[in-house]
Design an enzyme around this catalytic site. Structure first.
Site, PDB file in Angstrom:
ATOM      1  N   MET A 194       0.737  -1.248  -0.002  1.00  0.00           N
ATOM      2  CA  MET A 194      -0.062   0.021   0.036  1.00  0.00           C
ATOM      3  C   MET A 194       0.818   1.047   0.028  1.00  0.00           C
ATOM      4  SD  MET A 194      -3.476  -0.871   1.986  1.00  0.00           S
ATOM      5  CE  MET A 194      -3.042  -0.377   3.552  1.00  0.00           C
TER       6      MET A 194
ATOM      7  N   HIS B 172       9.676  -3.572   3.480  1.00  0.00           N
ATOM      8  CA  HIS B 172       8.993  -3.835   2.064  1.00  0.00           C
ATOM      9  C   HIS B 172      10.341  -4.175   1.294  1.00  0.00           C
ATOM     10  CE1 HIS B 172       5.404  -0.913   3.219  1.00  0.00           C
ATOM     11  NE2 HIS B 172       5.042  -1.987   2.855  1.00  0.00           N
TER      12      HIS B 172
ATOM     13  N   GLU C  69       5.203 -11.568   7.643  1.00  0.00           N
ATOM     14  CA  GLU C  69       4.576 -12.258   8.456  1.00  0.00           C
ATOM     15  C   GLU C  69       4.104 -11.246   9.580  1.00  0.00           C
ATOM     16  OE1 GLU C  69       7.267 -15.182   9.943  1.00  0.00           O
ATOM     17  OE2 GLU C  69       6.691 -16.592   8.538  1.00  0.00           O
ATOM     18  N   LYS C  70       4.358  -9.992   9.494  1.00  0.00           N
ATOM     19  CA  LYS C  70       3.865  -9.068  10.491  1.00  0.00           C
ATOM     20  C   LYS C  70       2.224  -9.218  10.551  1.00  0.00           C
ATOM     21  CE  LYS C  70       3.621  -4.716   9.955  1.00  0.00           C
ATOM     22  NZ  LYS C  70       2.037  -4.041  10.161  1.00  0.00           N
TER      23      LYS C  70
END
Length: 283
Positions: free
Chosen positions: A30, A37, A151-152
């Site tokens: 996003m 990222h 995985e957050k």
């Protein structure tokens, strides 16, 4: 770096890459990109010839219109950050809402076998329908060989694996470890909005998770839950929304521990009006 805002254009570009037998990885984001990222992008580049990074603030996964309005939009700086990883092997797809939804900005309804009703699903109505809708559309447009998720958002990762399974989408979903700041705070685009005193306090979340993991080795899940709730009840400014210990396959809260199952602790905390989530593997 090629930046596309139109699905026809990016489809033509991807068809050209595939005609040359190149493999395509995808990292859906996003925007408001950070080092977390970039770790996903680097992993995707290591495993594929080209990587598509989507930058799209998806309106259908926000149950809070204020949160949607305030979500940072930083496409120019996102592109500059991606160039530090590769100027030639990354394509950016930054569509408009109309390009994705064609004037009909509503979610498809999904059945994720109950995964969508646990944790985040209890607190964010319709959130996972929005996630399923946008991810399925991206997969339809990009048709990547592999897609990478952090995985957050472990519940989201589990649900996307379920989406791919139920809709027979030919893409391999790759989960990537949580990337943390030096103080332990899980990296998030929302962190940029934290006021100084909350940024100072926020590492308490991960510190508490690590201690909860230690306690889980010798204490019952209920005892760990009580301990975490007490820690936040005593905290000056952080407000606990939930702490749950769940089975990693079903995401259902654990009643009694079993040596045959794997568990994870999940937490959501308010730092003023900023909602922070995190999780940790327990066994």
């Amino acid at each position: 770096m090629e930046v596309y805002s139109d699905k026809q254009q990016i489809t033509i570009a991807i068809d050209g890459l595939k005609a040359n037998k190149l493999t395509i990885g995808m990292v859906p984001t996003m925007g408001a990109l950070h080092q977390g990222h970039l770790q996903l992008v680097k992993k995707a580049l290591a495993n594929n010839d080209k990587v598509i990074v989507s930058v799209f603030v998806n309106p259908t996964q926000f149950d809070n219109k204020d949160d949607l309005a305030k979500y940072p939009r930083t496409l120019d700086s996102d592109v500059e950050l991606l160039k530090t990883v590769s100027k030639t092997d990354i394509l950016v797809y930054a569509p408009t809402v109309d390009d994705i939804y064609g004037g009909n900005t509503i979610s498809q309804e999904f059945d994720f076998d109950g995964l969508e009703f646990e944790m985040e699903g209890k607190f964010r109505h319709g959130h996972f329908d929005g996630v399923g809708t946008i991810v399925k559309r991206f997969f339809d447009i990009v048709k990547p060989h592999k897609a990478y998720f952090g995985e957050k958002d472990f519940q989201q990762l589990t649900i996307i694996k379920k989406l791919v399974e139920k809709y027979h989408i030919p893409v391999k979903i790759v989960g990537c470890k949580i990337h943390r700041e030096a103080n332990g705070l899980a990296m998030s685009s929302r962190n940029t909005r934290l006021k100084p005193e909350y940024r100072t306090a926020a590492p308490f979340i991960y510190k508490t998770l690590k201690t909860a993991k230690e306690k889980f080795g010798t204490k019952s899940a209920n005892k760990v839950l009580e301990w975490v709730e007490n820690q936040f009840a005593k905290h000056d400014i952080l407000e606990l929304e939930y702490f749950i210990i769940a089975d990693t396959k079903t995401l259902k809260p654990v009643k009694r521990k079993s040596n045959k199952k794997t568990y994870r602790a999940f937490i959501a905390v308010y730092a003023d009006d900023i909602r922070l989530i995190d999780n940790i593997a327990l066994n």
